[in-house]
Design an enzyme around this catalytic site. Structure first.
Site, PDB file in Angstrom:
ATOM      1  N   CYS A   2     -18.226  49.275  23.866  1.00  0.00           N
ATOM      2  CA  CYS A   2     -18.784  48.150  23.757  1.00  0.00           C
ATOM      3  C   CYS A   2     -19.153  47.355  24.808  1.00  0.00           C
ATOM      4  O   CYS A   2     -20.310  46.505  24.766  1.00  0.00           O
ATOM      5  CB  CYS A   2     -17.742  47.208  22.800  1.00  0.00           C
ATOM      6  SG  CYS A   2     -18.318  45.476  22.223  1.00  0.00           S
ATOM      7  N   CYS A  41     -10.918  44.666  17.753  1.00  0.00           N
ATOM      8  CA  CYS A  41     -11.782  43.447  17.257  1.00  0.00           C
ATOM      9  C   CYS A  41     -12.213  43.707  15.827  1.00  0.00           C
ATOM     10  O   CYS A  41     -11.905  42.789  14.987  1.00  0.00           O
ATOM     11  CB  CYS A  41     -12.676  42.803  17.853  1.00  0.00           C
ATOM     12  SG  CYS A  41     -14.193  43.832  18.192  1.00  0.00           S
TER      13      CYS A  41
END
Length: 354
Positions: free
Chosen positions: A96, A193
């Site tokens: 990410c 997340c």
């Protein structure tokens, strides 16, 4: 005045990053990349737009929210699921950072004619005498995040600012409190997340349209069946809890082809050497030929690291031989190489132990 785009998650670290850069005279622009939204509309802890917007209002800086859900799904969520289905344990935050956060922030910086991007990571970008860029570990090792940054590119690091590399979390919260930032005492996120509730297996089951891997056998290192498992996506190498086995053995390996989870005693989890693939280097362009490279190698985020010798292998791989055997080197996790100054040399994905 230099212009900087600050990635704002809605947490205290990115809020203080924006505050410090504005106080230092930068022209600060805040941006939140909205990367995930659950079926019930719940936001990821990396993109809580409401809190980020409140901070931007207090700091009186321009602020933008960008919908990046599709990009994140393609480049982070889908590879994460694919890795678990193959019996691997991925690091989604590593991918990410490079492919989503930095890639999209750099694009935003180009549109806004900004000189830099900035984040609230606990690390320090460094330009070495050889002209290459790397990241140095945080002064406060317990918050260090360089392990998650080893896949950044030279271009990305050359235009990156991280003001928190020499600060402790306590100091960051104190700065936020004195500045009147509304997130000064907001709790840190501890999990991946986009797995907001439940476990990874529940998330995968809810995300894919195909059948998940079925139940199968637990076997010991000699191939003897010792129990039934719930499906390989429920397990990772080194896991001891939740197995339901009287033996008390941890997971040694996952055999996808046979749909088996191999367990063994504690000593069976230790490896003297591993093979790494999909390498990326920061402080050097590539591994030197001939003499092995000496480094300290971390095989997971909370691993302190162990001394090792690294040599290039076939087809872009590297062999890492440790001074002392390491526990539970899980395929799919990252192995990150550090020099004597705690700067990242590079790293790769663990393919397996040898």
């Amino acid at each position: 005045m230099k212009r900087v785009v600050v990635g704002m998650s809605g947490g205290v670290d990115s809020a203080v990053t924006a505050y410090l850069l504005k106080a230092a005279g930068f022209d600060v622009i805040g941006i939140t990349l909205r990367t995930w939204s659950g079926a019930n509309g719940e936001e990821s802890r990396c993109c809580e737009i409401g809190d980020a917007m409140k901070v931007a209002q207090v700091l009186d800086i321009p602020y933008y929210a960008q919908n990046s859900v599709g990009w994140f799904q393609e480049h982070v969520v889908e590879p994460f699921i694919a890795a678990y289905l193959k019996g691997r344990t991925p690091n989604p935050c590593v991918e990410c950072n490079r492919i989503v956060k930095w890639e999209l922030m750099m694009q935003a910086a180009a549109r806004m004619r900004a000189d830099y991007v900035a984040t609230g990571h606990y690390a320090s970008p460094v330009c070495l005498p050889n002209g290459r860029y790397t990241v140095q570990q945080s002064v406060f090792v317990e918050k260090d995040q360089t392990y998650m940054l080893y896949r950044l590119t030279q271009e990305q690091l050359a235009h990156t600012i991280m003001p928190l590399g020499k600060l402790s979390k306590k100091e960051v919260r104190l700065i936020a409190e004195k500045a009147g930032l509304p997130v000064a005492h907001k709790k840190d996120s501890q999990e991946i997340c986009f797995v907001a509730r439940g476990g990874y297996a529940d998330f995968i089951e809810n995300e894919i349209d195909m059948e998940v891997p079925p139940e199968g056998n637990f076997v010991d290192t000699k191939g003897n069946i010792v129990g039934k498992h719930r499906g390989i996506i429920h397990y990772t190498v080194g896991q001891r809890k939740g197995l339901g086995l009287a033996l008390g053995y941890p997971v040694k390996a996952i055999d996808v082809d046979r749909n088996e989870v191999v367990v063994g005693d504690e000593t069976s989890l230790y490896s003297r050497a591993i093979i790494c693939e999909d390498l990326n280097f920061l402080s050097i362009p590539e591994l030197p030929d001939g003499e092995p490279l000496r480094a300290r190698v971390k095989i997971r985020y909370h691993h302190a690291g162990e001394g090792a010798l690294i040599t290039p292998g076939d087809r872009g791989t590297a062999k890492v031989v440790f001074d002392v055997p390491v526990r539970a080197a899980a395929p799919g996790q990252s192995a990150v190489f550090y020099d004597e100054n705690n700067c990242v040399i590079g790293g790769g994905i663990i393919a397996g132990a040898v």
